[in-house]
Design a protein around this motif. Sequence first.
Motif, PDB file in Angstrom:
ATOM      1  N   GLY A  67       0.827  -1.189   0.000  1.00 21.65           N
ATOM      2  CA  GLY A  67       0.000   0.000   0.000  1.00 21.65           C
ATOM      3  C   GLY A  67       0.866   1.244   0.000  1.00 21.65           C
ATOM      4  N   ASN A  68       0.214   2.402   0.040  1.00 16.89           N
ATOM      5  CA  ASN A  68       0.923   3.663   0.122  1.00 16.89           C
ATOM      6  C   ASN A  68       1.086   4.035   1.597  1.00 16.89           C
ATOM      7  N   CYS A  69       2.318   4.064   2.065  1.00  8.80           N
ATOM      8  CA  CYS A  69       2.605   4.304   3.485  1.00  8.80           C
ATOM      9  C   CYS A  69       3.513   5.526   3.607  1.00  8.80           C
ATOM     10  N   ARG A  70       2.996   6.596   4.160  1.00  7.56           N
ATOM     11  CA  ARG A  70       3.782   7.825   4.279  1.00  7.56           C
ATOM     12  C   ARG A  70       4.311   8.055   5.683  1.00  7.56           C
ATOM     13  N   SER A  71       3.462   7.991   6.670  1.00 10.22           N
ATOM     14  CA  SER A  71       3.885   8.307   8.043  1.00 10.22           C
ATOM     15  C   SER A  71       4.928   7.329   8.565  1.00 10.22           C
ATOM     16  N   THR A  72       4.937   6.117   8.044  1.00  9.90           N
ATOM     17  CA  THR A  72       5.876   5.098   8.520  1.00  9.90           C
ATOM     18  C   THR A  72       6.992   4.822   7.513  1.00  9.90           C
ATOM     19  N   SER A  73       7.144   5.696   6.527  1.00  6.45           N
ATOM     20  CA  SER A  73       8.076   5.422   5.433  1.00  6.45           C
ATOM     21  C   SER A  73       9.533   5.346   5.874  1.00  6.45           C
ATOM     22  N   CYS A  74       9.877   5.940   7.020  1.00  6.49           N
ATOM     23  CA  CYS A  74      11.255   5.913   7.510  1.00  6.49           C
ATOM     24  C   CYS A  74      11.522   4.767   8.475  1.00  6.49           C
ATOM     25  N   HIS A  75      10.514   3.996   8.787  1.00  6.47           N
ATOM     26  CA  HIS A  75      10.683   2.887   9.723  1.00  6.47           C
ATOM     27  C   HIS A  75      11.177   1.636   8.990  1.00  6.47           C
ATOM     28  N   PRO A  76      12.082   0.884   9.579  1.00  7.42           N
ATOM     29  CA  PRO A  76      12.574  -0.344   8.947  1.00  7.42           C
ATOM     30  C   PRO A  76      11.445  -1.326   8.641  1.00  7.42           C
ATOM     31  N   GLY A  77      11.455  -1.840   7.426  1.00  2.00           N
ATOM     32  CA  GLY A  77      10.462  -2.831   7.019  1.00  2.00           C
ATOM     33  C   GLY A  77       9.334  -2.292   6.184  1.00  2.00           C
ATOM     34  N   THR A  78       9.053  -1.008   6.270  1.00  7.75           N
ATOM     35  CA  THR A  78       7.956  -0.430   5.489  1.00  7.75           C
ATOM     36  C   THR A  78       8.359  -0.303   4.024  1.00  7.75           C
ATOM     37  N   VAL A  79       7.548  -0.885   3.151  1.00  7.23           N
ATOM     38  CA  VAL A  79       7.757  -0.788   1.705  1.00  7.23           C
ATOM     39  C   VAL A  79       6.495  -0.188   1.110  1.00  7.23           C
ATOM     40  N   SER A  80       6.627   0.959   0.444  1.00  2.76           N
ATOM     41  CA  SER A  80       5.465   1.709  -0.016  1.00  2.76           C
ATOM     42  C   SER A  80       5.418   1.777  -1.533  1.00  2.76           C
ATOM     43  N   ILE A  81       4.200   1.787  -2.078  1.00  5.42           N
ATOM     44  CA  ILE A  81       4.015   2.040  -3.502  1.00  5.42           C
ATOM     45  C   ILE A  81       3.338   3.397  -3.661  1.00  5.42           C
ATOM     46  N   SER A  82       3.431   3.971  -4.839  1.00  6.63           N
ATOM     47  CA  SER A  82       2.842   5.294  -5.070  1.00  6.63           C
ATOM     48  C   SER A  82       1.324   5.203  -5.146  1.00  6.63           C
ATOM     49  N   THR A  83       0.676   6.331  -4.921  1.00 13.49           N
ATOM     50  CA  THR A  83      -0.779   6.352  -5.048  1.00 13.49           C
ATOM     51  C   THR A  83      -1.200   6.122  -6.498  1.00 13.49           C
ATOM     52  N   ARG A 195      10.871  15.218   6.544  1.00 13.51           N
ATOM     53  CA  ARG A 195      11.590  14.106   5.923  1.00 13.51           C
ATOM     54  C   ARG A 195      11.789  12.951   6.904  1.00 13.51           C
ATOM     55  N   ASP A 196      12.259  13.291   8.096  1.00 15.62           N
ATOM     56  CA  ASP A 196      12.551  12.261   9.089  1.00 15.62           C
ATOM     57  C   ASP A 196      11.321  11.995   9.945  1.00 15.62           C
ATOM     58  N   LYS A 197      10.410  11.201   9.401  1.00 19.46           N
ATOM     59  CA  LYS A 197       9.149  10.958  10.103  1.00 19.46           C
ATOM     60  C   LYS A 197       9.333  10.136  11.372  1.00 19.46           C
ATOM     61  N   ARG A 198      10.358   9.298  11.388  1.00 27.71           N
ATOM     62  CA  ARG A 198      10.562   8.487  12.581  1.00 27.71           C
ATOM     63  C   ARG A 198      10.963   9.331  13.789  1.00 27.71           C
ATOM     64  N   ARG A 199      11.509  10.488  13.543  1.00 30.78           N
ATOM     65  CA  ARG A 199      11.857  11.403  14.638  1.00 30.78           C
ATOM     66  C   ARG A 199      10.621  11.743  15.471  1.00 30.78           C
ATOM     67  N   TYR A 200       9.468  11.827  14.807  1.00 29.21           N
ATOM     68  CA  TYR A 200       8.227  12.195  15.495  1.00 29.21           C
ATOM     69  C   TYR A 200       7.407  10.971  15.904  1.00 29.21           C
ATOM     70  N   TRP A 201       7.864   9.794  15.492  1.00 27.82           N
ATOM     71  CA  TRP A 201       7.127   8.559  15.806  1.00 27.82           C
ATOM     72  C   TRP A 201       8.138   7.417  15.998  1.00 27.82           C
ATOM     73  N   PRO A 202       8.946   7.483  17.020  1.00 39.62           N
ATOM     74  CA  PRO A 202      10.076   6.559  17.162  1.00 39.62           C
ATOM     75  C   PRO A 202       9.694   5.093  17.305  1.00 39.62           C
ATOM     76  N   GLY A 203       8.639   4.791  18.047  1.00 37.04           N
ATOM     77  CA  GLY A 203       8.309   3.396  18.320  1.00 37.04           C
ATOM     78  C   GLY A 203       7.392   2.732  17.320  1.00 37.04           C
ATOM     79  N   GLY A 204       6.753   3.523  16.462  1.00 41.64           N
ATOM     80  CA  GLY A 204       5.857   2.951  15.465  1.00 41.64           C
ATOM     81  C   GLY A 204       4.545   2.443  16.008  1.00 41.64           C
ATOM     82  N   VAL A 205       4.143   2.893  17.202  1.00 39.49           N
ATOM     83  CA  VAL A 205       2.877   2.481  17.835  1.00 39.49           C
ATOM     84  C   VAL A 205       2.019   3.721  18.037  1.00 39.49           C
TER      85      VAL A 205
END
Length: 241
Positions: A67-83, A195-205
């Motif tokens: 799917g298209n994943c933006r908020s989690t795009s910087c987290h390890p394991g997330t693979v996103s496709i374009s809209t 750009r660094d979305k994980r900075r604002y969402w470190p744990g992914g929960v």
Amino acid sequence: MLLEELTMPQVEAALAAGCRTVYIPFGALEEHGPHLPLSTDTIQAYQVGKRAAELVPLFVAPPIPYGNCRSTSCHPGTVSISTTTLRCLLKDLVRSFYRQGMHNVVVLTGHAGGAHRLALQDAGEELLDELPELRIAVVTEYELAKDEGRGIIETPGDAHAGEIETSRIMHSHPHLVQGTAPEEYPTFPTGILVRDKRRYWPGGVWGDPAKATADKGARIEELVARKVVELVRLLEEGRYV
């Protein structure tokens, strides 16, 4: 009926018997904290389709695991496709199902990202103009369960890898749950793209996984499946065109 398990004569017989509705589950390959599998959204959407097919005649398509994943795009394991890719994929699938005689389509996405959801809805709107007998619903699990689900879930604002999703996987795939994770509620800057979305969402929960139980997961799955059955019946009745 799981389409990938059917033979050609079985599909032909089901169509002849009047089954004209296909359920297409969309998911994502996306982080879900340190305790849930990357396939969480895909698992949930597929499980709901399987359960709904036990309650009403329904073709269940194989799940779409990206799917298209933006908020989690910087987290390890997330693979996103374009809209754009997502929209084209749904349109191609629906066109092919339509040619087979499946004119009623329920698109349910386990991944509820805003851009992802809107891309699927846009594709559905375009298909309505193109295919004259098409009846289609595009929904997220959250939309179907948000009202009645309040009596099951304790965590206000629970959204991602928290109480809801941990409960769901504890119910359907307990062997994939790796313990729990700390409660977390991320805050992104309003209106600013970072750009660094994980900075604002470190744990992914987003929520509280500690409140999850397998029983809650079973109840939510049943609730969403019943709502899908209601959608199927509305489409088949042709009440909304």
